[in-house]
Motif scaffolding. Structure first.
Motif, PDB file in Angstrom:
ATOM      1  N   PHE A  17       0.829  -1.212   0.000  1.00  0.00           N
ATOM      2  CA  PHE A  17       0.000   0.000   0.000  1.00  0.00           C
ATOM      3  C   PHE A  17       0.862   1.261   0.000  1.00  0.00           C
ATOM      4  O   PHE A  17       0.494   2.274  -0.605  1.00  0.00           O
ATOM      5  N   THR A  18       2.013   1.218   0.669  1.00  0.00           N
ATOM      6  CA  THR A  18       2.922   2.358   0.613  1.00  0.00           C
ATOM      7  C   THR A  18       3.449   2.548  -0.802  1.00  0.00           C
ATOM      8  O   THR A  18       3.563   3.675  -1.298  1.00  0.00           O
ATOM      9  N   GLY A  19       3.769   1.420  -1.468  1.00  0.00           N
ATOM     10  CA  GLY A  19       4.213   1.492  -2.848  1.00  0.00           C
ATOM     11  C   GLY A  19       3.135   2.043  -3.772  1.00  0.00           C
ATOM     12  O   GLY A  19       3.416   2.812  -4.702  1.00  0.00           O
ATOM     13  N   VAL A  20       1.878   1.646  -3.530  1.00  0.00           N
ATOM     14  CA  VAL A  20       0.754   2.175  -4.312  1.00  0.00           C
ATOM     15  C   VAL A  20       0.655   3.692  -4.135  1.00  0.00           C
ATOM     16  O   VAL A  20       0.470   4.436  -5.099  1.00  0.00           O
ATOM     17  N   TYR A  21       0.815   4.149  -2.906  1.00  0.00           N
ATOM     18  CA  TYR A  21       0.719   5.591  -2.606  1.00  0.00           C
ATOM     19  C   TYR A  21       1.809   6.361  -3.341  1.00  0.00           C
ATOM     20  O   TYR A  21       1.536   7.371  -4.004  1.00  0.00           O
ATOM     21  N   ASP A  22       3.051   5.876  -3.241  1.00  0.00           N
ATOM     22  CA  ASP A  22       4.160   6.584  -3.881  1.00  0.00           C
ATOM     23  C   ASP A  22       4.105   6.464  -5.403  1.00  0.00           C
ATOM     24  O   ASP A  22       4.539   7.369  -6.122  1.00  0.00           O
ATOM     25  N   GLY A  23       3.599   5.324  -5.895  1.00  0.00           N
ATOM     26  CA  GLY A  23       3.544   5.125  -7.341  1.00  0.00           C
ATOM     27  C   GLY A  23       2.411   5.862  -8.021  1.00  0.00           C
ATOM     28  O   GLY A  23       2.424   6.028  -9.251  1.00  0.00           O
ATOM     29  N   VAL A  54       8.442   1.382   4.341  1.00  0.00           N
ATOM     30  CA  VAL A  54       7.069   1.239   4.834  1.00  0.00           C
ATOM     31  C   VAL A  54       6.664   2.479   5.623  1.00  0.00           C
ATOM     32  O   VAL A  54       7.376   2.916   6.533  1.00  0.00           O
ATOM     33  N   ASP A  55       5.531   3.038   5.269  1.00  0.00           N
ATOM     34  CA  ASP A  55       4.986   4.214   5.957  1.00  0.00           C
ATOM     35  C   ASP A  55       3.551   3.882   6.376  1.00  0.00           C
ATOM     36  O   ASP A  55       2.647   3.857   5.539  1.00  0.00           O
ATOM     37  N   PRO A  56       3.317   3.608   7.657  1.00  0.00           N
ATOM     38  CA  PRO A  56       1.970   3.231   8.117  1.00  0.00           C
ATOM     39  C   PRO A  56       0.894   4.262   7.776  1.00  0.00           C
ATOM     40  O   PRO A  56      -0.250   3.894   7.495  1.00  0.00           O
ATOM     41  N   GLN A  57       1.253   5.541   7.794  1.00  0.00           N
ATOM     42  CA  GLN A  57       0.257   6.575   7.498  1.00  0.00           C
ATOM     43  C   GLN A  57      -0.162   6.533   6.031  1.00  0.00           C
ATOM     44  O   GLN A  57      -1.358   6.636   5.714  1.00  0.00           O
ATOM     45  N   LYS A  58       0.801   6.377   5.130  1.00  0.00           N
ATOM     46  CA  LYS A  58       0.466   6.270   3.706  1.00  0.00           C
ATOM     47  C   LYS A  58      -0.359   5.011   3.451  1.00  0.00           C
ATOM     48  O   LYS A  58      -1.340   5.037   2.696  1.00  0.00           O
ATOM     49  N   ALA A  59       0.048   3.907   4.077  1.00  0.00           N
ATOM     50  CA  ALA A  59      -0.668   2.648   3.886  1.00  0.00           C
ATOM     51  C   ALA A  59      -2.106   2.752   4.384  1.00  0.00           C
ATOM     52  O   ALA A  59      -3.037   2.245   3.744  1.00  0.00           O
ATOM     53  N   GLU A  60      -2.303   3.426   5.510  1.00  0.00           N
ATOM     54  CA  GLU A  60      -3.647   3.578   6.060  1.00  0.00           C
ATOM     55  C   GLU A  60      -4.506   4.471   5.166  1.00  0.00           C
ATOM     56  O   GLU A  60      -5.712   4.222   5.004  1.00  0.00           O
ATOM     57  N   LYS A  61      -3.905   5.481   4.552  1.00  0.00           N
ATOM     58  CA  LYS A  61      -4.667   6.334   3.622  1.00  0.00           C
ATOM     59  C   LYS A  61      -5.168   5.523   2.430  1.00  0.00           C
ATOM     60  O   LYS A  61      -6.312   5.674   1.994  1.00  0.00           O
ATOM     61  N   VAL A  62      -4.302   4.667   1.893  1.00  0.00           N
ATOM     62  CA  VAL A  62      -4.704   3.821   0.769  1.00  0.00           C
ATOM     63  C   VAL A  62      -5.807   2.858   1.202  1.00  0.00           C
ATOM     64  O   VAL A  62      -6.795   2.662   0.488  1.00  0.00           O
ATOM     65  N   ALA A  63      -5.647   2.249   2.391  1.00  0.00           N
ATOM     66  CA  ALA A  63      -6.650   1.308   2.894  1.00  0.00           C
ATOM     67  C   ALA A  63      -8.006   1.992   3.078  1.00  0.00           C
ATOM     68  O   ALA A  63      -9.048   1.434   2.709  1.00  0.00           O
ATOM     69  N   ARG A  64      -7.998   3.203   3.625  1.00  0.00           N
ATOM     70  CA  ARG A  64      -9.257   3.942   3.833  1.00  0.00           C
ATOM     71  C   ARG A  64      -9.922   4.259   2.496  1.00  0.00           C
ATOM     72  O   ARG A  64     -11.144   4.159   2.354  1.00  0.00           O
TER      73      ARG A  64
END
Length: 256
Positions: A17-23, A54-64
């Motif tokens: 999910f962090t990769g999705v956010y950055d990509g 890994v960035d938990p905040q970025k991953a959580e944004k994608v999950a939300r």
């Protein structure tokens, strides 16, 4: 020719999910994006490589965003796919999300578009992981070791520990327990009354895994129970192998 970026991510849901956010920003600029789980075996010419922490905040944004725009069912299916051993799972998830969030058609049905090769792969990965996870929900056997900890050892083909956590946390909320994946040396740990967490590359000391004496009594009772309910006249070894393959039996108390 569009420029290609390979984002080197951690092999975990948060890493993907962090990769999705950055990509996403790269994709909006017309870049071809590939999410690699760990360092690629071979590098390519005319390709940019970028390590993603890994960035938990970025991953959580994608999950939300997935839950809000595509629905809880889509989110869960992507979680199953993220637990696959396929090397291109991150890339498939990335492009499936770009398809789903593009605004075309019913977003919540995005994973039904099997004409999309990325979504088709996700469907196959989800099915494989789901079947294995479902089997281990019934095949996990705990034994009590020192300090009253419940311990279980498994060897799944896919890294399914994150999927097993909610099931056993709901059934054993007040117990200290641990499920150990011997193939990856990862441990799913549940402190009593607290959330589960995974410890990567956990090396266990053999002497700490010795069972307590009272546990041996329950092991003997369980084996006797399984023996007593068996009907030798109706024994079907072929059906047994289909429902309970040999690769799982070394982890089951009744077969030890």
């Amino acid at each position: 020719m569009e420029e290609k970026y390979v984002l080197i991510c951690s092999d975990s849901l948060e890493g993907i999910f962090t990769g999705v956010y950055d990509g996403w920003k790269l994709g909006n600029r017309g870049m071809q994006v590939v999410l690699s789980m760990g360092q690629p075996r071979q590098t390519e010419f005319f390709c940019q490589y970028q390590t993603v922490d890994v960035d938990p905040q970025k991953a959580e944004k994608v999950a939300r965003t997935i839950r809000r725009e595509l629905g809880q069912d889509t989110y869960e299916q992507l979680c199953y796919a993220a637990c696959s051993t396929q090397e291109d799972k991150g890339t498939c998830i990335y492009y499936a999300l770009r398809e789903g969030l593009s605004g075309k058609g019913n977003r919540r049905c995005v994973l039904e578009n099997l004409k999309n090769p990325y979504i088709l792969k996700i469907s196959k990965m989800r099915q494989t992981v789901w079947h294995e996870m479902h089997r281990f929900l019934g095949f996990v056997r705990f034994r009590e070791i020192k300090n009253g900890i419940l311990f279980s050892e498994i060897g799944p083909d896919n890294p399914i520990l994150p999927l097993l956590g909610p099931h056993f946390a709901d059934r054993l909320p007040g117990e200290n327990w641990m499920i150990y994946d011997e193939n990856r040396r990862d441990a799913l740990i549940h402190p009593a009354g607290k959330p589960c967490y995974i410890r990567r590359q956990a090396f266990l000391e053999t002497q700490r895994l010795e069972g307590v004496q009272k546990d041996e009594v329950y092991v003997a009772l369980w084996k006797e129970f399984c023996r007593s309910i068996s009907v030798s006249e109706r024994e079907n070894l072929r059906a047994q192998r289909q429902n309970l393959p040999h690769k799982y039996r070394k982890y089951l108390t009744e077969f030890c």
